[in-house]
Design a protein around this motif. Structure first.
Motif, short mmCIF file in Angstrom:
data_model
loop_
_atom_site.label_atom_id
_atom_site.label_comp_id
_atom_site.label_asym_id
_atom_site.label_seq_id
_atom_site.Cartn_x
_atom_site.Cartn_y
_atom_site.Cartn_z
N GLN A 145 1.05 9.21 -51.91
CA GLN A 145 -0.51 9.02 -51.22
C GLN A 145 -0.57 9.71 -49.59
N GLY A 146 0.51 10.51 -49.32
CA GLY A 146 0.58 11.19 -48.29
C GLY A 146 1.03 10.61 -46.93
N TYR A 147 1.73 9.57 -47.22
CA TYR A 147 2.40 8.49 -45.99
C TYR A 147 3.83 8.95 -45.76
N LYS A 148 4.59 8.63 -44.76
CA LYS A 148 5.78 8.78 -44.47
C LYS A 148 6.57 7.60 -44.31
N VAL A 149 7.54 7.31 -45.13
CA VAL A 149 8.17 6.10 -44.95
C VAL A 149 9.20 6.20 -43.77
#
Length: 184
Positions: A145-149
């Motif tokens: 979804q385009g997030y960075k963990v």
């Protein structure tokens, strides 16, 4: 903080820890079980978990834009951490990752997505980690979804390979308690 960690350990051992023969989510059998929800759904247990998670996040060098995790184990944790962040006047929104995509409406895997800044670094939370399999699945869905963990936190690391699997994938695990710390 040590006094609060000691109190959380007491709650976990009293409410969540069981000895016997158990089949874990991973399919493995174990001579003990930590039912994290018994602690995270307790008012004091939830608050202490949220406070310790918030402290880990606040010490992290990168800004964390949201906290989330796989339903159902992470639901009370993400809520507790988000509430504590609000009380600390540094609000961090929460999100929940569904096991299956929503069957109607948006068809989304992630609930609360409109509260997460685009491209944000996020922290993933889990009550208990054994093999890391659930977290790898969550990481894939969140990053799709385009997030960075940027951070992965658990209340209890059973020390059965999960931290190593996550580290190999580039996601070091921070644990409030390891099995050794919890059980001595």
């Amino acid at each position: 903080m040590s006094q609060e960690k000691d109190r959380l350990k007491e709650i976990i051992l009293q409410k969540s820890y069981r000895q016997g023969t158990f089949t874990l989510t991973s399919g493995r059998t174990s001579d003990f079980y930590v039912d994290g929800k018994q602690t995270t759904l307790d008012a004091e247990g939830a608050y202490l978990c949220g406070k310790m998670i918030y402290n880990i996040i606040s010490q992290h060098p990168q800004t964390i834009g949201a906290v989330g995790g796989m339903t159902l184990g992470a639901d009370p944790l993400v809520t507790a951490a988000s509430l504590v962040s609000f009380l600390e006047k540094k609000p961090i929104p929460a999100f929940i990752v569904r096991k299956e995509a929503k069957g109607h409406g948006t068809g989304a895997y992630i609930e609360g997505q409109s509260n997460i800044p685009a491209g944000a670094n996020v922290a993933l939370l889990e009550d208990v980690v054994t093999t890391g399999g659930t977290l790898i699945k969550v990481i894939d869905r969140v990053e799709a979804q385009g997030y960075k963990v940027g951070l992965v936190i658990t209340v209890v690391d059973r020390q059965e390979g999960g931290a190593e699997v996550l580290a190999q994938a580039g996601y070091p695990l921070k644990a409030i308690f390891t099995r050794k710390e919890l059980l001595g």
